[in-house]
Design an enzyme around this catalytic site. Structure first.
Site, mmCIF file in Angstrom:
data_model
loop_
_atom_site.group_PDB
_atom_site.id
_atom_site.type_symbol
_atom_site.label_atom_id
_atom_site.label_comp_id
_atom_site.label_asym_id
_atom_site.label_seq_id
_atom_site.Cartn_x
_atom_site.Cartn_y
_atom_site.Cartn_z
ATOM 1 N N GLY A 15 62.153 -77.080 113.384
ATOM 2 C CA GLY A 15 61.497 -76.724 114.636
ATOM 3 C C GLY A 15 62.410 -77.027 115.813
ATOM 4 N N GLY A 17 61.493 -76.716 119.246
ATOM 5 C CA GLY A 17 60.807 -76.899 120.526
ATOM 6 C C GLY A 17 61.222 -78.225 121.151
ATOM 7 N N GLY A 20 61.545 -81.246 118.649
ATOM 8 C CA GLY A 20 62.655 -81.070 117.729
ATOM 9 C C GLY A 20 63.991 -81.248 118.423
ATOM 10 N N PHE A 123 45.863 -84.130 137.968
ATOM 11 C CA PHE A 123 45.502 -83.443 136.738
ATOM 12 C C PHE A 123 44.208 -84.043 136.223
ATOM 13 C CE2 PHE A 123 48.098 -80.790 133.621
ATOM 14 C CZ PHE A 123 48.594 -79.956 134.592
ATOM 15 N N ASP A 217 52.685 -74.592 110.145
ATOM 16 C CA ASP A 217 53.639 -74.715 109.036
ATOM 17 C C ASP A 217 53.911 -76.174 108.631
ATOM 18 O OD1 ASP A 217 53.681 -72.132 109.963
ATOM 19 O OD2 ASP A 217 55.852 -71.916 109.974
ATOM 20 N N GLN A 236 41.668 -79.073 120.624
ATOM 21 C CA GLN A 236 41.410 -78.933 122.056
ATOM 22 C C GLN A 236 41.200 -77.475 122.448
ATOM 23 O OE1 GLN A 236 44.390 -80.044 125.375
ATOM 24 N NE2 GLN A 236 42.662 -81.435 125.620
ATOM 25 N N HIS A 238 41.109 -75.280 125.716
ATOM 26 C CA HIS A 238 41.474 -75.333 127.130
ATOM 27 C C HIS A 238 40.419 -74.570 127.910
ATOM 28 C CE1 HIS A 238 43.713 -75.046 130.850
ATOM 29 N NE2 HIS A 238 44.599 -75.895 130.359
ATOM 30 N N LEU A 248 47.333 -68.849 128.694
ATOM 31 C CA LEU A 248 46.971 -70.064 129.421
ATOM 32 C C LEU A 248 47.024 -69.868 130.944
ATOM 33 C CD1 LEU A 248 46.429 -73.152 129.341
ATOM 34 C CD2 LEU A 248 48.910 -73.461 129.362
ATOM 35 N N GLU A 251 46.046 -75.981 134.010
ATOM 36 C CA GLU A 251 45.202 -76.964 134.684
ATOM 37 C C GLU A 251 45.772 -77.293 136.068
ATOM 38 O OE1 GLU A 251 43.568 -79.903 132.098
ATOM 39 O OE2 GLU A 251 44.139 -81.508 133.456
ATOM 40 N N ARG A 282 39.427 -82.039 129.723
ATOM 41 C CA ARG A 282 39.312 -80.654 129.265
ATOM 42 C C ARG A 282 38.101 -80.398 128.380
ATOM 43 N NH1 ARG A 282 45.749 -79.515 128.026
ATOM 44 N NH2 ARG A 282 46.291 -79.227 130.223
ATOM 45 N N HIS A 347 43.661 -74.479 122.193
ATOM 46 C CA HIS A 347 44.886 -74.755 122.941
ATOM 47 C C HIS A 347 45.819 -75.737 122.247
ATOM 48 C CE1 HIS A 347 47.487 -75.154 126.372
ATOM 49 N NE2 HIS A 347 47.209 -76.428 126.547
ATOM 50 N N GLU A 371 53.373 -81.873 118.414
ATOM 51 C CA GLU A 371 52.000 -81.436 118.142
ATOM 52 C C GLU A 371 51.663 -81.447 116.656
ATOM 53 O OE1 GLU A 371 50.800 -77.855 120.163
ATOM 54 O OE2 GLU A 371 48.890 -77.763 119.096
ATOM 55 N N ARG A 382 43.080 -84.785 124.421
ATOM 56 C CA ARG A 382 44.345 -85.024 125.111
ATOM 57 C C ARG A 382 44.212 -84.718 126.598
ATOM 58 N NH1 ARG A 382 48.336 -81.821 126.899
ATOM 59 N NH2 ARG A 382 47.810 -79.950 125.724
ATOM 60 N N SER A 387 51.126 -83.954 126.689
ATOM 61 C CA SER A 387 51.760 -83.441 125.468
ATOM 62 C C SER A 387 53.263 -83.285 125.656
ATOM 63 C CB SER A 387 51.141 -82.118 125.019
ATOM 64 O OG SER A 387 51.370 -81.120 125.967
ATOM 65 N N LEU A 388 53.700 -82.810 126.823
ATOM 66 C CA LEU A 388 55.149 -82.723 127.048
ATOM 67 C C LEU A 388 55.742 -84.122 126.970
ATOM 68 C CD1 LEU A 388 55.512 -80.031 129.872
ATOM 69 C CD2 LEU A 388 55.566 -79.765 127.401
#
Lengths: 567, 244
Positions: A15, A17, A20, A123, A217, A236, A238, A248, A251, A282, A347, A371, A382, A387-388
């Site tokens: 992965g 992202g 990774g 947020f 996966d 979750q 959203h 999306l 938020e 959320r 989401h 994730e 969350r 998450s970032l």
């Protein structure tokens, strides 16, 4: 270009992202030979779609002068409905400021306040403005920075390799088997440490904000390799996804002050969370929207309005240019002029592969982060902007831990599994049953209808029966595509297999948890029960390859468990 | 509607007669074909929200992202709104012609080999080269961050590469996206001026190869203006304001 049958790297990350790439960079900086194996080019990963921001108690905003990691931790734990492991939340929130600053130093162009410092916006579920952002393209910007850093370090990228299985021998992970999409050839990858960073499973649901490649996966690979899945019932939804396409709508829009309005023109959040209003967590906002729609106060096909107009064109263009573009491109409307039609959509997965704070699973040599993993820092719900942060903080930790591992090549088992996988793929291609498309749409519908925002026993049991039936039908599913290069129907059939395994795990966990907590809301058990369910659900695979379910304790210690509700 | 798609490595075109509605995106159309008519069709996709850069294709000879382009937009696009590229294939009457983006080798159907595009990008070393890591963030003016944002919005989808005539004319030309990225790092005040970003492409095949067709800006799905970056870099080098 000659291609080897077997590749060897100290650390293999599946992965490309944010999780990774961050793990790969750290392992590389620790001196390991690292490769990223991904079914897409890294910049095509779902992390680029993250919009609103990343939380860190920098205290840059005047209203947040006294912000601390402890306040961030408290908001996160309260938002998780006390299901998050508090030791993991401590790591997340303590390391947040240095993590954001590291990305700034590496080149991310964060939006700025009038003093030139990183700007922070409010947020949901947070006490003060704590979310750092790059307009509403935060994921895109962070991803480009990490891709730049990883490429510059000379990390190897095996792009467009689809992982078909992990190789585990004597309870040690030795690597994986992957199909080169371009050539159609199967390869073995040998590693001392293998890190799963494959993201979520949004495609098992209708109405998901996720990228089309998010098919669960890593979770499926892990459970089939002897690792465990944790808290899979927590899905979750959203509150604000674009009506129709479910893209999306950040938020950040509500953070900047947008209103949620029903068909009668009311800001209906006053009914459900009069103090937090649109910035309640959320799960609460998503349920409130659904209640409005069910009470007949939605718009015709089941949506409400997200109204940005009072913010003015300048704020919208400067801080929310991405969602304005999305509304114009995908709904043909300009939010400066008209409200955006929105509805809740799947989401994020709070649950995932059970790991400790260093990303270790129960299988030696196998790690997971982001994730696809569950540490757990998000618990039952969350908070936006966490998450970032999770991907970067734990990407780094997991990368560091993973380069401390060493083992020998152990080639015989790799060759054996590779031969078995080649045969399995050939059998799939020879199958004569139905195609993948109807099964995929049935999974999505089953999950959305039976394991959605509101759940109950009878519905879920019916849903599980459908999933079991789909699992049987999957055994005969056929690959109608042909050719070696980019045989996408083969890939989609393999993805469908991962979807079946992941959906089953969500279903089993959701049925087992007979209470309501965070995103898991049961109409037949509408109350939270700390006495019975302040614990994680754990799914394992037994000797007969059947799934079994169990519980594990939540790690407390920082903040006492409270029964409070958001106002 | 007849949808004509280039297949294999370009050896043939297949026609699909398929029911459509005008509001559908090209990506939805491709999935409808793959899932209902022809599972052998290959195309790239991921976010379906115009942020991942996977789905660049040619629709009626115009380079577009499949996910954000509706059928009605393809059939209604006026020539001067956009860039039309030469192609030998015939447009079906009232239908849609889909081809892989040009100037990159075709792997299969609409899937091209991105390596030449990313190789040029990598050669320019697009990474912030700074050694100072202050305790807090670098201070950056709002104007500066806005100026940078114009270029950091690039999603590396290669549409500009495919639309740029210079890419096929000049060997070793980095292409619009890579040059815009290089300029983004030149602009970044966090990088010391000694890095000499502009001189990296101060040659016949670099900044000076651009003929200002400006196709890059016209086809960019994110509004990035590589032509402006190139013009500014050339002016700065001409005026010897930098790096000499």
């Amino acid at each position: 270009m000659g291609e080897k049958d077997i590749y060897r790297h100290d650390v293999i990350v599946i992965g490309g992202g944010l999780s990774g790439l961050r793990a790969a960079i750290e392992a590389c900086d620790c001196g390991a030979d690292v490769a990223v194996v991904s079914k897409v080019y890294p910049l095509r990963s779902h992390s680029v779609a993250a919009q609103g921001g990343i939380n860190a108690a920098l205290g840059n905003s005047p209203e947040a002068k006294n912000d601390t990691w402890e306040k961030h931790a408290f908001d996160t734990i309260r938002g998780s409905v006390y299901l998050a492991d508090q030791d993991a939340v401590e790591v997340l929130c303590r390391q947040a400021p240095e993590t954001v600053l590291e990305l700034e130093h590496w080149g991310t162009v964060f939006s700025r306040d009038h003093e030139g410092k990183i700007a922070q916006r409010p947020f949901g579920g947070a006490d003060v403005p704590r979310t750092c952002y790059a307009a509403d393209r935060t994921g895109h910007n962070l991803m480009n920075t990490l891709f730049e850093q990883a490429s510059y370090r000379g990390i190897t990228f095996h792009n467009e390799y689809f992982v078909t299985s992990l190789v585990v021998d004597e309870e040690i992970c030795r690597g994986c088997i992957a199909l080169n999409l371009r050539s159609g050839k199967v390869h073995a990858f040998n590693s001392s440490s293998l890190i799963l960073a494959t993201g979520g499973y949004g495609m098992i649901y209708d109405h998901s904000t996720n990228s089309l490649i998010n098919t669960g996966d890593g979770m499926a690979l892990a459970i089939n390799a002897g690792a465990q899945l944790k808290d899979m019932e927590f899905v979750q939804f959203h509150p604000t996804t674009l009506y129709g396409s479910n893209i999306l709508i950040s938020e950040g829009a509500r953070g900047e002050g947008a209103y949620l309005v029903n068909s009668e023109g009311d800001r209906f959040m006053a009914r459900y969370a009069p103090q937090s209003m649109e910035l309640a967590p959320r799960d609460i906002v998503a349920r409130s929207i659904m209640k409005e729609i069910k009470a007949g106060r939605g718009f015709k096909d089941g949506y409400v309005h997200l109204d940005l107009r009072h913010l003015g064109a300048d704020i919208i263009k400067e801080r929310l240019p991405g969602i304005r573009q999305i509304a114009m491109d995908f709904a043909g409307l300009d939010p400066v002029e008209v409200p955006i039609p929105v509805q809740p959509g799947q989401h994020y997965s709070m649950g995932g592969i059970d790991v400790n704070i260093d990303g270790e699973t129960g299988v030696k040599g196998l790690y997971a982060v982001g994730e696809c993993a569950c540490i757990s820092v998000h618990g039952a719900n969350r908070l936006g902007g966490n998450s970032l942060l999770d991907t970067l903080v734990f990407g780094r930790r997991t990368g560091r831990k993973a380069c401390s591992e060493s083992n020998d090549g152990h080639v015989p088992i790799l060759k054996e599994v590779m031969t078995r996988e080649i045969q399995r793929l050939q059998d799939l291609i020879n199958n004569k049953g139905e195609g993948f498309a109807p099964l995929m749409s049935e999974i999505k519908k089953t999950m959305f209808d039976r394991f959605g925002i509101f759940r109950d026993e009878a519905d879920m049991n019916e849903g599980l029966r459908s999933l079991n039936d789909l699992g049987q039908r999957y055994k005969q599913v056929s690959v109608k595509g042909s050719g070696k290069a980019f045989n996408q129907s083969l890939i989609r059939v393999l993805e469908l297999g991962y979807m079946v395994d992941t959906a089953e795990a969500v279903a089993l966990s959701a049925i087992e948890r007979k209470e309501s907590r965070g995103s898991h809301f049961r109409t037949d058990f509408p109350d939270r029960s700390d006495d019975l369910y302040l614990k994680h659900t754990i799914i394992s695979t037994d000797d007969k390859l059947q799934r079994s379910i169990d519980f594990s304790p939540v790690k407390l210690g920082l903040f006492p468990v409270k029964g409070d509700n958001y106002q | 509607m007849i949808v004509r798609i280039q297949r294999g490595k370009g050896e043939r075109f297949d026609d699909y007669d398929i029911e459509v509605n005008a509001g559908m995106t090209l990506l939805e159309l491709l999935f409808r074909i793959q899932e209902n008519i022809d599972q052998t069709l290959a195309f790239r996709y991921s976010c379906r929200g115009a942020i991942c850069g996977s789905c660049a294709i040619l629709a009626n000879r115009r380079p577009v992202l499949a996910c954000k382009t509706t059928l009605s937009r393809v059939t209604n696009l006026k020539i001067d709104d956009h860039v039309t590229l030469p192609s030998s294939a015939k447009l079906p009457d009232g239908g849609i012609l889909l081809e892989p983006i040009p100037k990159l080798p075709v792997i299969r159907d609409l899937v091209v080999d991105w390596e030449p595009f990313f190789n040029e990008y990598r050669k320019l070393e697009p990474v912030l080269k700074n050694s100072d890591h202050p305790e807090k963030e670098h201070l950056l003016g709002k104007d500066k961050s806005r100026e940078l944002e114009k270029y950091t919005n690039c999603i590396l989808c290669a549409l500009c590469w495919s639309a740029c005539p210079v890419v096929s004319e000049v060997d070793g030309y980095p292409g619009p996206a890579a040059l815009a990225k290089l300029f983004r790092f030149y602009l970044d005040p966090r990088e010391p001026k000694s890095t000499k970003r502009l001189s990296v492409a101060d040659n016949e095949a670099g900044w000076w190869a651009c003929d200002f067709y400006s196709n890059c800006k016209k086809v960019c799905p994110k509004g990035v203006p590589p032509n402006v970056a190139i013009g500014r870099a050339r002016k700065l080098l001409e005026d010897e304001e930098v790096e000499k």
